[in-house]
Design a protein around this motif. Structure first.
Motif, short mmCIF file in Angstrom:
data_model
loop_
_atom_site.label_atom_id
_atom_site.label_comp_id
_atom_site.label_asym_id
_atom_site.label_seq_id
_atom_site.Cartn_x
_atom_site.Cartn_y
_atom_site.Cartn_z
N PRO A 47 8.13 -27.15 13.77
CA PRO A 47 7.77 -28.46 13.23
C PRO A 47 7.45 -29.50 14.30
O PRO A 47 6.75 -30.46 14.05
N GLN A 48 7.95 -29.31 15.51
CA GLN A 48 7.69 -30.28 16.58
C GLN A 48 6.24 -30.21 17.05
O GLN A 48 5.62 -31.23 17.31
N THR A 49 5.69 -29.00 17.16
CA THR A 49 4.32 -28.86 17.64
C THR A 49 3.33 -28.68 16.49
O THR A 49 2.14 -28.89 16.66
N GLY A 50 3.82 -28.26 15.33
CA GLY A 50 2.94 -28.03 14.19
C GLY A 50 2.23 -26.70 14.24
O GLY A 50 1.31 -26.45 13.48
N ASN A 51 2.66 -25.82 15.13
CA ASN A 51 2.03 -24.51 15.29
C ASN A 51 3.00 -23.40 14.91
O ASN A 51 4.21 -23.61 14.84
N TYR A 52 2.42 -22.23 14.69
CA TYR A 52 3.23 -21.05 14.43
C TYR A 52 3.35 -20.24 15.72
O TYR A 52 2.41 -20.20 16.52
N ALA A 53 4.48 -19.61 15.91
CA ALA A 53 4.66 -18.72 17.06
C ALA A 53 3.84 -17.45 16.84
O ALA A 53 3.43 -17.16 15.71
N GLU A 54 3.57 -16.72 17.89
CA GLU A 54 2.79 -15.48 17.75
C GLU A 54 3.57 -14.44 16.98
O GLU A 54 4.81 -14.41 17.01
N ASP A 55 2.83 -13.58 16.28
CA ASP A 55 3.45 -12.50 15.52
C ASP A 55 4.09 -11.50 16.47
O ASP A 55 3.57 -11.23 17.54
N GLU A 56 5.21 -10.95 16.05
CA GLU A 56 5.88 -9.90 16.82
C GLU A 56 5.58 -8.57 16.15
O GLU A 56 5.62 -8.45 14.93
N ILE A 57 5.27 -7.56 16.96
CA ILE A 57 4.94 -6.24 16.44
C ILE A 57 5.94 -5.24 16.98
O ILE A 57 6.15 -5.14 18.18
N GLU A 58 6.56 -4.50 16.07
CA GLU A 58 7.50 -3.45 16.44
C GLU A 58 6.82 -2.11 16.16
O GLU A 58 6.28 -1.90 15.08
N GLU A 59 6.81 -1.22 17.16
CA GLU A 59 6.12 0.07 17.01
C GLU A 59 7.09 1.23 17.12
O GLU A 59 7.98 1.22 17.95
N ASN A 60 6.89 2.21 16.26
CA ASN A 60 7.58 3.50 16.34
C ASN A 60 6.51 4.56 16.50
O ASN A 60 5.55 4.59 15.74
N THR A 61 6.68 5.42 17.48
CA THR A 61 5.66 6.42 17.80
C THR A 61 6.12 7.81 17.39
O THR A 61 7.30 8.16 17.54
N CYS A 62 5.19 8.59 16.86
CA CYS A 62 5.42 10.00 16.60
C CYS A 62 4.10 10.75 16.80
O CYS A 62 3.05 10.14 16.94
N PHE A 63 4.18 12.04 16.84
CA PHE A 63 2.98 12.87 17.04
C PHE A 63 2.55 13.45 15.70
O PHE A 63 3.39 13.80 14.87
N ALA A 64 1.23 13.55 15.51
CA ALA A 64 0.70 13.97 14.22
C ALA A 64 -0.56 14.81 14.41
O ALA A 64 -1.16 14.80 15.47
N LEU A 65 -0.93 15.49 13.35
CA LEU A 65 -2.20 16.20 13.27
C LEU A 65 -3.19 15.24 12.61
O LEU A 65 -3.00 14.83 11.47
N VAL A 66 -4.23 14.84 13.34
CA VAL A 66 -5.20 13.87 12.85
C VAL A 66 -6.54 14.57 12.69
O VAL A 66 -7.00 15.26 13.60
N SER A 67 -7.17 14.39 11.52
CA SER A 67 -8.48 15.01 11.26
C SER A 67 -9.31 14.08 10.38
O SER A 67 -8.79 13.15 9.77
N GLU A 68 -10.60 14.34 10.33
CA GLU A 68 -11.48 13.60 9.44
C GLU A 68 -11.15 13.96 7.99
O GLU A 68 -10.81 15.10 7.69
N THR A 69 -11.25 13.00 7.10
CA THR A 69 -10.96 13.25 5.69
C THR A 69 -12.11 14.03 5.07
O THR A 69 -13.27 13.70 5.28
N GLN A 70 -11.77 15.05 4.28
CA GLN A 70 -12.78 15.87 3.64
C GLN A 70 -13.48 15.11 2.52
O GLN A 70 -12.94 14.17 1.94
N THR A 71 -14.67 15.53 2.20
CA THR A 71 -15.50 14.87 1.19
C THR A 71 -14.81 14.85 -0.18
O THR A 71 -14.84 13.85 -0.89
N GLU A 72 -14.16 15.94 -0.55
CA GLU A 72 -13.49 16.00 -1.86
C GLU A 72 -12.36 14.99 -1.94
O GLU A 72 -12.17 14.34 -2.97
N MET A 73 -11.61 14.84 -0.85
CA MET A 73 -10.51 13.88 -0.84
C MET A 73 -11.03 12.45 -0.86
O MET A 73 -10.46 11.58 -1.52
N LEU A 74 -12.16 12.19 -0.17
CA LEU A 74 -12.75 10.85 -0.20
C LEU A 74 -13.15 10.47 -1.62
O LEU A 74 -12.92 9.34 -2.05
#
Length: 100
Positions: A19-46
């Motif tokens: 309230p003193q400056t009239g601004n919002y503080a920056e957003d804080e981001i918390e990250e959790n990492t894991c490993f995954a199998l990533v692929s393009e989505t198939q046409t049927e699923m789209l």
């Protein structure tokens, strides 16, 4: 199948109002990492999830169930939102679309 792509589950905490400056503080981001199998989505699923074809969509498969809440997923430098989740017995499948 190789679970070799690091994905980062992000939880965003909104910055508080000063309230003193009239601004919002920056957003804080918390990250959790894991490993995954990533692929393009198939046409049927789209067609099933979106009803039409959509670019920038990925299918991610993680070995365990995700229990902690998250707002978005970061893969590399790109941000994605979750459009569809399917829990299997020991795995979880996520269909992601790129945030514009």
């Amino acid at each position: 199948m190789r679970y070799d792509v690091p994905i980062h589950f992000q939880k965003v905490f909104q910055g508080e109002y000063n309230p003193q400056t009239g601004n919002y503080a920056e957003d804080e981001i918390e990250e959790n990492t894991c490993f995954a199998l990533v692929s393009e989505t198939q046409t049927e699923m789209l067609k099933l999830v979106y009803g039409n074809l959509r670019q920038g969509s990925l299918t991610v498969q993680v070995q365990n169930h995700i229990c902690e809440p998250f707002d978005r997923i970061r893969i590399g430098e790109k941000l994605y939102t979750v459009d569809f989740i399917r829990k299997l017995r020991t795995k979880q499948v996520l269909v992601l679309s790129e945030v514009q």
